[in-house]
Design an enzyme around this catalytic site. Structure first.
Site, PDB file in Angstrom:
ATOM      1  N   ARG A 116     -36.412  12.489   8.352  1.00  0.00           N
ATOM      2  CA  ARG A 116     -36.047  11.513   7.611  1.00  0.00           C
ATOM      3  C   ARG A 116     -35.097  10.132   8.381  1.00  0.00           C
ATOM      4  NH1 ARG A 116     -38.405   7.749   6.659  1.00  0.00           N
ATOM      5  NH2 ARG A 116     -40.346   9.462   5.869  1.00  0.00           N
ATOM      6  N   LYS A 151     -22.640  -9.634   7.759  1.00  0.00           N
ATOM      7  CA  LYS A 151     -24.057  -9.252   6.984  1.00  0.00           C
ATOM      8  C   LYS A 151     -24.950  -8.202   7.443  1.00  0.00           C
ATOM      9  CE  LYS A 151     -24.043 -14.045   4.797  1.00  0.00           C
ATOM     10  NZ  LYS A 151     -24.812 -15.229   5.165  1.00  0.00           N
ATOM     11  N   LYS A 183     -13.237 -20.164   7.145  1.00  0.00           N
ATOM     12  CA  LYS A 183     -13.936 -21.487   6.074  1.00  0.00           C
ATOM     13  C   LYS A 183     -13.927 -21.592   4.870  1.00  0.00           C
ATOM     14  CE  LYS A 183     -17.515 -17.776   7.662  1.00  0.00           C
ATOM     15  NZ  LYS A 183     -19.056 -17.328   7.366  1.00  0.00           N
ATOM     16  N   GLU A 218     -15.232 -23.510  10.057  1.00  0.00           N
ATOM     17  CA  GLU A 218     -16.287 -23.699   9.396  1.00  0.00           C
ATOM     18  C   GLU A 218     -16.478 -25.558   8.653  1.00  0.00           C
ATOM     19  OE1 GLU A 218     -19.221 -21.438   6.723  1.00  0.00           O
ATOM     20  OE2 GLU A 218     -17.934 -22.487   5.566  1.00  0.00           O
ATOM     21  N   ASP A 239     -21.592 -25.837   8.855  1.00  0.00           N
ATOM     22  CA  ASP A 239     -22.391 -25.026   7.960  1.00  0.00           C
ATOM     23  C   ASP A 239     -23.998 -25.723   6.941  1.00  0.00           C
ATOM     24  OD1 ASP A 239     -23.060 -22.380   6.480  1.00  0.00           O
ATOM     25  OD2 ASP A 239     -21.509 -23.308   4.474  1.00  0.00           O
TER      26      ASP A 239
END
Length: 305
Positions: A116, A151, A183, A218, A239
């Site tokens: 597994r 992410k 950002k 950004e 963005d």
């Protein structure tokens, strides 16, 4: 461990940039096996003779691009150090449904113990490689590079980033320690919402960095581009710009910095994003929302003595 690999190049015809560090793979596998069998596999210990042997084939149920062959092999070897694992296809290689990807021969309990964990990882990694290859094919000839983002699944970043490379993509910064990426929230804190301060605060920040540290910012509007460029940044991220806005942004930048596009890029939109002339397209969906590729492990017990 006995492994063999094909010399066939990957789907994109590029060599993988950097291999998987063995120590990182070992750490992931030990943690996963401890989670899955903290006190052993009582099912196999109850039903399977201790000296039983098995041969198992990692088989593709659907087409895809392989990633994680060595991870699969390492999982089997961790459960049974005497296991013999043969890798029948190379990471980065495209395969069809029904293809045999790897074969392992060893102690039956060991094969079943590792099954597994080995499948979970190779299925996820191959899904990421397959999805990445789809994006890469759609931007072929444009000059745009497909990259991942942060992410990723906590604890699996090194594997998932490698899988992106298997699909022909490139990696963004690995961690928060690797580069500056300012950002919208950073800029809000820095400027207090006053856009007139943007160039000055970014210049001041850049002056405090070492000369080798990459500096990216950004922006979410055309009006921010000139003030950011005036600070001498290395990369500007546009963005959630439309393809038309991206093209206008690329023209405005005019080669003064690399241009990255980001924000909800999909298979349906990526070609238009690339056609706008951007250098980099970063896509969180490469890693955060893929569905495990359908691979199976066909196990057969060897006849007794």
């Amino acid at each position: 461990m006995t492994t063999t690999t094909q010399d066939t190049p990957g789907l994109t015809g590029v060599e993988l940039a950097g291999s998987l560090p063995a120590a990182a793979v070992d750490a992931v596998l030990r943690a996963a096996l401890l989670e899955d069998a903290p006190y052993g596999d009582i099912t196999s210990q109850t039903l399977i003779p201790a000296d039983a042997r098995a041969t198992a084939v990692l088989a593709a149920r659907v087409p895809g691009v392989l990633s994680g062959g060595e991870v699969f092999a390492a999982a089997m070897k961790l459960a049974d150090p005497a296991a013999v694992v043969e890798l029948l296809m190379a990471d980065g290689e495209a395969f069809e449904a029904g293809a045999a990807l790897a074969r392992v021969t060893g102690n039956a309990r060991g094969v079943l113990l590792a099954e597994r964990v080995a499948l979970n990882l190779v299925q996820r990694m191959s899904a990421i490689a397959t999805r990445t290859a789809e994006f890469v094919a759609l931007v072929a000839g444009t000059g745009a590079r497909i990259t991942d983002t942060r992410k990723t699944t906590p604890g699996l970043r090194v594997l998932e980033r490698y899988a992106v490379r298997c699909g022909g993509g490139a990696n963004h910064r690995f961690s928060l320690s690797d580069a500056v990426l300012a950002k919208d929230n950073h800029l809000a804190v820095l400027t207090g919402g006053d856009p007139a301060k943007l160039t000055a605060v970014l210049r001041g920040a850049k002056a405090r960095l070492g000369h080798t540290t990459h500096f990216e910012v950004e922006v979410d509007s055309m009006e921010q581009i000139e003030p950011v460029l005036a600070a001498g940044v290395d990369t500007i991220m546009l963005d959630n710009f439309s393809p038309e806005e991206l093209a206008a942004g690329v023209e405005l930048v005019g080669g003064r910095a690399r241009v990255e596009a980001s924000g909800n890029v999909s298979l349906a939109t990526v070609a238009g994003v690339a056609a706008a002339g951007v250098d980099i397209i970063s896509i969180g969906a490469l890693t955060h929302s893929v569905t495990a590729l359908d691979l199976g492990l066909d196990v057969e017990l060897e006849p007794a003595g």
